[in-house]
Design a protein around this motif. Structure first.
Motif, PDB file in Angstrom:
ATOM      1  N   PHE A 177      21.120 -29.404  -2.338  1.00  0.00           N
ATOM      2  CA  PHE A 177      20.261 -30.579  -2.500  1.00  0.00           C
ATOM      3  C   PHE A 177      19.254 -30.415  -3.631  1.00  0.00           C
ATOM      4  N   ALA A 178      19.381 -29.350  -4.428  1.00  0.00           N
ATOM      5  CA  ALA A 178      18.628 -29.190  -5.676  1.00  0.00           C
ATOM      6  C   ALA A 178      19.569 -28.544  -6.671  1.00  0.00           C
ATOM      7  N   LEU A 179      19.896 -29.255  -7.728  1.00  0.00           N
ATOM      8  CA  LEU A 179      20.890 -28.813  -8.699  1.00  0.00           C
ATOM      9  C   LEU A 179      20.222 -28.629 -10.051  1.00  0.00           C
ATOM     10  N   ALA A 180      20.495 -27.471 -10.675  1.00  0.00           N
ATOM     11  CA  ALA A 180      19.913 -27.177 -11.985  1.00  0.00           C
ATOM     12  C   ALA A 180      18.393 -27.261 -11.946  1.00  0.00           C
ATOM     13  N   HIS A 181      17.808 -26.711 -10.886  1.00  0.00           N
ATOM     14  CA  HIS A 181      16.352 -26.644 -10.711  1.00  0.00           C
ATOM     15  C   HIS A 181      15.714 -28.019 -10.501  1.00  0.00           C
ATOM     16  N   GLU A 182      16.521 -29.021 -10.236  1.00  0.00           N
ATOM     17  CA  GLU A 182      15.991 -30.359  -9.996  1.00  0.00           C
ATOM     18  C   GLU A 182      16.613 -30.930  -8.734  1.00  0.00           C
ATOM     19  N   PRO A 183      15.857 -31.721  -7.969  1.00  0.00           N
ATOM     20  CA  PRO A 183      16.438 -32.312  -6.758  1.00  0.00           C
ATOM     21  C   PRO A 183      17.604 -33.241  -7.094  1.00  0.00           C
ATOM     22  N   VAL A 184      18.585 -33.245  -6.228  1.00  0.00           N
ATOM     23  CA  VAL A 184      19.689 -34.200  -6.369  1.00  0.00           C
ATOM     24  C   VAL A 184      19.130 -35.596  -6.121  1.00  0.00           C
ATOM     25  N   THR A 185      19.481 -36.522  -7.015  1.00  0.00           N
ATOM     26  CA  THR A 185      18.947 -37.884  -6.928  1.00  0.00           C
ATOM     27  C   THR A 185      20.064 -38.867  -6.600  1.00  0.00           C
ATOM     28  N   THR A 208      29.092 -35.150 -17.636  1.00  0.00           N
ATOM     29  CA  THR A 208      27.817 -34.809 -18.267  1.00  0.00           C
ATOM     30  C   THR A 208      26.892 -34.100 -17.282  1.00  0.00           C
ATOM     31  N   ASP A 209      26.774 -34.614 -16.066  1.00  0.00           N
ATOM     32  CA  ASP A 209      25.936 -33.957 -15.067  1.00  0.00           C
ATOM     33  C   ASP A 209      26.498 -32.592 -14.687  1.00  0.00           C
ATOM     34  N   LEU A 210      27.800 -32.482 -14.651  1.00  0.00           N
ATOM     35  CA  LEU A 210      28.429 -31.217 -14.277  1.00  0.00           C
ATOM     36  C   LEU A 210      28.146 -30.141 -15.333  1.00  0.00           C
ATOM     37  N   ILE A 211      28.355 -30.474 -16.611  1.00  0.00           N
ATOM     38  CA  ILE A 211      28.085 -29.509 -17.688  1.00  0.00           C
ATOM     39  C   ILE A 211      26.600 -29.174 -17.739  1.00  0.00           C
ATOM     40  N   ARG A 212      25.769 -30.169 -17.585  1.00  0.00           N
ATOM     41  CA  ARG A 212      24.325 -29.928 -17.634  1.00  0.00           C
ATOM     42  C   ARG A 212      23.892 -28.990 -16.518  1.00  0.00           C
ATOM     43  N   SER A 213      24.480 -29.150 -15.335  1.00  0.00           N
ATOM     44  CA  SER A 213      24.119 -28.260 -14.230  1.00  0.00           C
ATOM     45  C   SER A 213      24.561 -26.823 -14.494  1.00  0.00           C
ATOM     46  N   LEU A 214      25.704 -26.660 -15.150  1.00  0.00           N
ATOM     47  CA  LEU A 214      26.186 -25.315 -15.443  1.00  0.00           C
ATOM     48  C   LEU A 214      25.352 -24.638 -16.525  1.00  0.00           C
ATOM     49  N   ILE A 215      24.998 -25.393 -17.559  1.00  0.00           N
ATOM     50  CA  ILE A 215      24.241 -24.811 -18.665  1.00  0.00           C
ATOM     51  C   ILE A 215      22.795 -24.537 -18.250  1.00  0.00           C
ATOM     52  N   SER A 216      22.225 -25.414 -17.462  1.00  0.00           N
ATOM     53  CA  SER A 216      20.828 -25.230 -17.051  1.00  0.00           C
ATOM     54  C   SER A 216      20.640 -24.016 -16.159  1.00  0.00           C
ATOM     55  N   ALA A 217      21.707 -23.522 -15.578  1.00  0.00           N
ATOM     56  CA  ALA A 217      21.601 -22.341 -14.715  1.00  0.00           C
ATOM     57  C   ALA A 217      21.437 -21.048 -15.507  1.00  0.00           C
ATOM     58  N   PHE A 218      21.674 -21.089 -16.834  1.00  0.00           N
ATOM     59  CA  PHE A 218      21.527 -19.881 -17.640  1.00  0.00           C
ATOM     60  C   PHE A 218      20.070 -19.434 -17.675  1.00  0.00           C
ATOM     61  N   CYS A 219      19.864 -18.130 -17.519  1.00  0.00           N
ATOM     62  CA  CYS A 219      18.527 -17.562 -17.611  1.00  0.00           C
ATOM     63  C   CYS A 219      18.675 -16.095 -18.024  1.00  0.00           C
ATOM     64  N   VAL A 243      22.951 -36.214 -24.320  1.00  0.00           N
ATOM     65  CA  VAL A 243      22.194 -36.162 -23.070  1.00  0.00           C
ATOM     66  C   VAL A 243      21.980 -34.712 -22.642  1.00  0.00           C
ATOM     67  N   VAL A 244      23.002 -33.895 -22.820  1.00  0.00           N
ATOM     68  CA  VAL A 244      22.864 -32.481 -22.458  1.00  0.00           C
ATOM     69  C   VAL A 244      21.789 -31.830 -23.310  1.00  0.00           C
ATOM     70  N   ARG A 245      21.796 -32.102 -24.611  1.00  0.00           N
ATOM     71  CA  ARG A 245      20.782 -31.515 -25.495  1.00  0.00           C
ATOM     72  C   ARG A 245      19.382 -32.019 -25.140  1.00  0.00           C
ATOM     73  N   ASP A 246      19.267 -33.301 -24.798  1.00  0.00           N
ATOM     74  CA  ASP A 246      17.948 -33.864 -24.492  1.00  0.00           C
ATOM     75  C   ASP A 246      17.367 -33.293 -23.206  1.00  0.00           C
ATOM     76  N   THR A 247      18.222 -32.980 -22.247  1.00  0.00           N
ATOM     77  CA  THR A 247      17.728 -32.563 -20.938  1.00  0.00           C
ATOM     78  C   THR A 247      17.547 -31.051 -20.797  1.00  0.00           C
ATOM     79  N   CYS A 248      18.338 -30.266 -21.520  1.00  0.00           N
ATOM     80  CA  CYS A 248      18.202 -28.811 -21.356  1.00  0.00           C
ATOM     81  C   CYS A 248      18.307 -28.032 -22.656  1.00  0.00           C
ATOM     82  N   GLY A 249      18.414 -28.729 -23.790  1.00  0.00           N
ATOM     83  CA  GLY A 249      18.609 -28.041 -25.061  1.00  0.00           C
ATOM     84  C   GLY A 249      17.391 -27.317 -25.587  1.00  0.00           C
TER      85      GLY A 249
END
Length: 274
Positions: A177-185, A208-219, A243-249
Motif C-alpha cells: 500500500f506504499a509503492l516507490a516510497h509513496e502511498p498507492v493512490t 510508466t508507473d511500473l517502471i517508475r516504481s522499479l527505478i525509484s527503489a534504487f538507493c 514522466v519518469v524523469r519528472d518524478t524520479c530523475g
C-alpha cells in the motif's frame, strides 16, 4: 571343510587316522599348538560369537532381508493429499498470482498487479522473481487482510510498515500500500491496464508507473541495474519517459540509470528545455 557358514561337526580324537600324522592340540599353550581350534578350519574366516550352549546361526544370503530400494531419482514421490504444484517456479508464481487476483476481484477491492508478474503481463520476460506483488489503497489494507483471512490465508505484518505478506501455494505474496516510497493512490489504480495474466484478467500497473516504481527503489543499499535493464528494454515503447524523469530523475541512482539507458540507446536523450 565347511563353507559359507555351515555348521561344523566336532572332531573327535579317535576319528583322525593315525597315518595322517596330524596332531590335534587340546591346549593352545602347548608347544606347536599355535592356538588353533580343531573344530574350525583355518581358512573359514571369523566365526560369529555365540553364548555357551547356543547353536550358531547361519548368516543370511547376501540378497535376503535387504531393505527395499528407493524409487529411481527420476520418479517423483507421490504423497496422498500433496498439492499439485507445477515444477516450474515461474509457473508456480503465476498460479499464486491468479488465485489472489481472482479473490480480490470477487471481493471488489481496488488493486493492481505490480512487480515481475506485471512485467510479464505487459509482454516482458516470463522469468519471475521471488514473489507476486499487489498494490492496494492504504485505507483498504485491513479489508484486504480480512478477505484473505476469510479465504484461509495467514496474513503477516512484517517490520516494514508499507505492506502485508501472505503465502499462496508455497509462493510469497506481497500486499503493498506504499509503492516507490509513496502511498498507492486511486489515480494510480485508475491508470492500471486490465490484462490477461496467464488467462485470468486483472488490473496491472500501467508501464510508466511500473517502471517508475522499479527505478525509484534504487538507493545506496540497492542498486541492481542489471535486473531492471531488460525490463526497460522490453517496455521502452510503452513508457512515458518524460514522466519518469519528472518524478524520479532528480534522485542520484535513478538519474544514473536513465543516463545508462540513453548511452545504450534504449531511450532517446531528453531534449533541452529553455
Amino acid at each position: 571343510m565347511a563353507h559359507h557358514g555351515e555348521e561344523t561337526a566336532s572332531v573327535r580324537r579317535q576319528d583322525v587316522p593315525e597315518a595322517t600324522g596330524l596332531r590335534l592340540a587340546t591346549d593352545p599353550t602347548q608347544p606347536g599348538a599355535g592356538g588353533v581350534r580343531p573344530d574350525i578350519p583355518p581358512d573359514s574366516g571369523p566365526q560369529p560369537q555365540t553364548a555357551p550352549g547356543q547353536t550358531p546361526r547361519r548368516p543370511a544370503p547376501p540378497d535376503a532381508g535387504s531393505p527395499p530400494q528407493p524409487p529411481p531419482a527420476d520418479e517423483p514421490e507421490t504423497r496422498p493429499g500433496a498439492p499439485d504444484l507445477p515444477h516450474d517456479r515461474s509457473q508456480a508464481i503465476l498460479e499464486a498470482a491468479k488465485r489472489i487476483g481472482a479473490l480480490l476481484k470477487r471481493a471488489g477491492h481496488p488493486f493492481a498487479l505490480a512487480g515481475s508478474v506485471a512485467v510479464y503481463a505487459h509482454g516482458g520476460s516470463r522469468y519471475l522473481q521471488h514473489d507476486a506483488d499487489f498494490c492496494v489503497l492504504p485505507d483498504d489494507a485491513d479489508a484486504v487482510a480480512a478477505t484473505l483471512h476469510a479465504a484461509g490465508f495467514a496474513v503477516r505484518t512484517p517490520p516494514e510498515d508499507w505492506l502485508l505478506k501472505t503465502t499462496c501455494q508455497g509462493q510469497n505474496i506481497d500486499i503493498i500500500f506504499a509503492l516507490a516510497h509513496e502511498p498507492v493512490t486511486a489515480e494510480m489504480l485508475d491508470r492500471a491496464h486490465v490484462l490477461p495474466v496467464d488467462s485470468v484478467l486483472m488490473p496491472v500497473l500501467c508501464p510508466t508507473d511500473l517502471i517508475r516504481s522499479l527505478i525509484s527503489a534504487f538507493c545506496e543499499h540497492y542498486c541492481d541495474f542489471g535486473a531492471v535493464l531488460p525490463v526497460a528494454r522490453a517496455m521502452r515503447e510503452k513508457v512515458d519517459w518524460d514522466v519518469v524523469r519528472d518524478t524520479c530523475g532528480e534522485q542520484p541512482m535513478p538519474a544514473a540509470f536513465l543516463f545508462l539507458l540513453e548511452r545504450l540507446n534504449v531511450i532517446a536523450p531528453r531534449e533541452d528545455r529553455p
